[in-house]
Design a protein around this motif. Structure first.
Motif, PDB file in Angstrom:
ATOM      1  N   SER A  47     -11.342  38.248  74.662  1.00  8.23           N
ATOM      2  CA  SER A  47     -10.193  37.246  74.813  1.00  8.23           C
ATOM      3  C   SER A  47     -10.190  36.629  75.844  1.00  8.23           C
ATOM      4  O   SER A  47     -10.600  37.163  76.780  1.00  8.23           O
ATOM      5  N   TYR A  48      -9.562  35.366  75.907  1.00  4.96           N
ATOM      6  CA  TYR A  48      -9.493  34.778  77.155  1.00  4.96           C
ATOM      7  C   TYR A  48      -8.228  33.932  76.847  1.00  4.96           C
ATOM      8  O   TYR A  48      -8.247  32.956  76.125  1.00  4.96           O
ATOM      9  N   ASN A  61     -20.910  31.523  70.214  1.00  6.71           N
ATOM     10  CA  ASN A  61     -19.868  32.149  69.899  1.00  6.71           C
ATOM     11  C   ASN A  61     -19.076  31.628  68.702  1.00  6.71           C
ATOM     12  O   ASN A  61     -18.964  30.177  68.411  1.00  6.71           O
ATOM     13  N   LEU A  62     -17.938  32.280  68.135  1.00  2.00           N
ATOM     14  CA  LEU A  62     -16.977  31.656  67.159  1.00  2.00           C
ATOM     15  C   LEU A  62     -15.862  31.858  68.084  1.00  2.00           C
ATOM     16  O   LEU A  62     -15.523  32.976  68.337  1.00  2.00           O
ATOM     17  N   TYR A  63     -14.801  30.776  68.014  1.00  2.00           N
ATOM     18  CA  TYR A  63     -13.684  30.865  68.830  1.00  2.00           C
ATOM     19  C   TYR A  63     -12.639  30.795  67.593  1.00  2.00           C
ATOM     20  O   TYR A  63     -12.410  29.926  66.781  1.00  2.00           O
ATOM     21  N   ILE A 113     -16.469  25.918  74.622  1.00  2.00           N
ATOM     22  CA  ILE A 113     -16.607  26.408  75.950  1.00  2.00           C
ATOM     23  C   ILE A 113     -15.138  27.040  76.734  1.00  2.00           C
ATOM     24  O   ILE A 113     -14.033  26.016  76.740  1.00  2.00           O
ATOM     25  N   ARG A 114     -15.198  27.834  77.209  1.00  2.00           N
ATOM     26  CA  ARG A 114     -14.083  28.530  77.674  1.00  2.00           C
ATOM     27  C   ARG A 114     -13.377  27.567  79.021  1.00  2.00           C
ATOM     28  O   ARG A 114     -14.265  27.147  79.833  1.00  2.00           O
ATOM     29  N   MET A 151      -3.481  30.398  82.004  1.00  2.00           N
ATOM     30  CA  MET A 151      -4.048  30.555  80.637  1.00  2.00           C
ATOM     31  C   MET A 151      -3.212  31.907  80.372  1.00  2.00           C
ATOM     32  O   MET A 151      -3.219  32.976  80.816  1.00  2.00           O
ATOM     33  N   GLY A 152      -2.408  31.738  79.260  1.00  2.00           N
ATOM     34  CA  GLY A 152      -1.800  33.065  78.464  1.00  2.00           C
ATOM     35  C   GLY A 152      -0.457  33.353  78.252  1.00  2.00           C
ATOM     36  O   GLY A 152       0.032  34.179  77.586  1.00  2.00           O
ATOM     37  N   ILE A 153       0.370  32.520  79.084  1.00  2.00           N
ATOM     38  CA  ILE A 153       1.988  32.857  79.314  1.00  2.00           C
ATOM     39  C   ILE A 153       2.445  31.961  78.387  1.00  2.00           C
ATOM     40  O   ILE A 153       2.162  30.607  78.649  1.00  2.00           O
TER      41      ILE A 153
END
Length: 251
Positions: A47-48, A61-63, A113-114, A151-153
């Motif tokens: 995860s990211y 990838n599969l996102y 793409i991340r 990212m993430g909060i």
């Protein structure tokens, strides 16, 4: 909505369930054409931010981003028909991993793409980078939840992080001094480290939902924290912000 702490647990569990396995069948219930992924092998799952990446052997990838109401369900072939609100189903080893979402908000993409944005409490989230963000004339909570910066909060964890740092969520970011900035930076790591330890111990197999039972301030219906501090709730921009009377407002 699951946030970074829950997403990390999901990814670990998904990697255990289907990492290294071939996609025997794939059924997509959106307008995305994912047929080329059939017969590919899922090399690993990680995860990211709030997104989960199924990395495929040989590249790509599969996102999946679960958004507000999405989740994963893992069932045998006999349980497939009982799962409602399907958006995607991957079959590996005769079992199905299903993305389900009653509101159908979940995002499913191929070869995503991340974003080049630091993840909260991740390797690229340095104190120097974080302090550089504090020159912005915006509420510090808005800064924490801006996915183009960190990212993430999400909403709930931002309130808990700010509570741990003793800073009012409506403080202007550019009014924090360096000591407060470093304390807030440390609170990000402290919050997610604690959440990871708690969820790993008490919800080790989770694939959907959230667990906020260890929260102190962002608690629906609560009037006081465990320390006896009064909790206030203000709604702005369609979201609720929870804070204690001990948190310092910098304006």
């Amino acid at each position: 909505m699951p946030e970074l702490a829950e997403i990390r647990i999901y990814a670990r569990n998904l990697d255990k369930l289907i990492g290294g396995r071939e996609i025997e069948d794939l059924r997509c219930f959106t307008n995305k054409d994912l047929s080329s992924l059939k017969s590919r092998t899922v090399e690993r799952v990680d995860s990211y931010g709030k997104g989960i990446y199924f990395h495929l052997r040989g590249g790509g990838n599969l996102y999946v981003h679960l958004m507000l109401t999405g989740g994963f369900v893992y069932v045998g072939k006999d349980g497939y028909g009982s799962v409602s609100d399907k958006m995607l189903a991957l079959k590996t080893d005769g079992r199905y991993l299903i993305v389900t979402d009653p509101k159908r908000y979940a995002k499913i993409e191929k070869n995503f793409i991340r974003p080049d944005v630091p993840e909260a409490a991740g390797e690229g989230f340095t104190v120097g980078y974080f302090l550089s963000l504090l020159d912005k004339r915006t509420a510090v909570k808005n800064l924490l939840t801006d996915q183009s910066l960190i990212m993430g909060i999400g909403n709930a964890y931002a309130d808990e992080i700010l509570y741990r740092a003793g800073i009012h969520p409506f403080s202007r970011a550019d009014r924090l001094d360096e000591k407060q900035g470093k304390r807030l930076y440390a609170a990000v790591f402290d919050m997610f480290d604690f959440a990871d330890g708690y969820l790993t111990k008490y919800r080790p197999d989770m694939l959907s939902g959230e667990d906020r039972s260890f929260f102190e301030v962002h608690v629906r219906g609560a009037e006081k924290t465990s320390r006896g501090e009064n909790i206030s709730v203000i709604t702005r921009g369609g979201r609720k912000t929870y804070f204690a009377d001990s948190q310092v407002l910098c304006e």
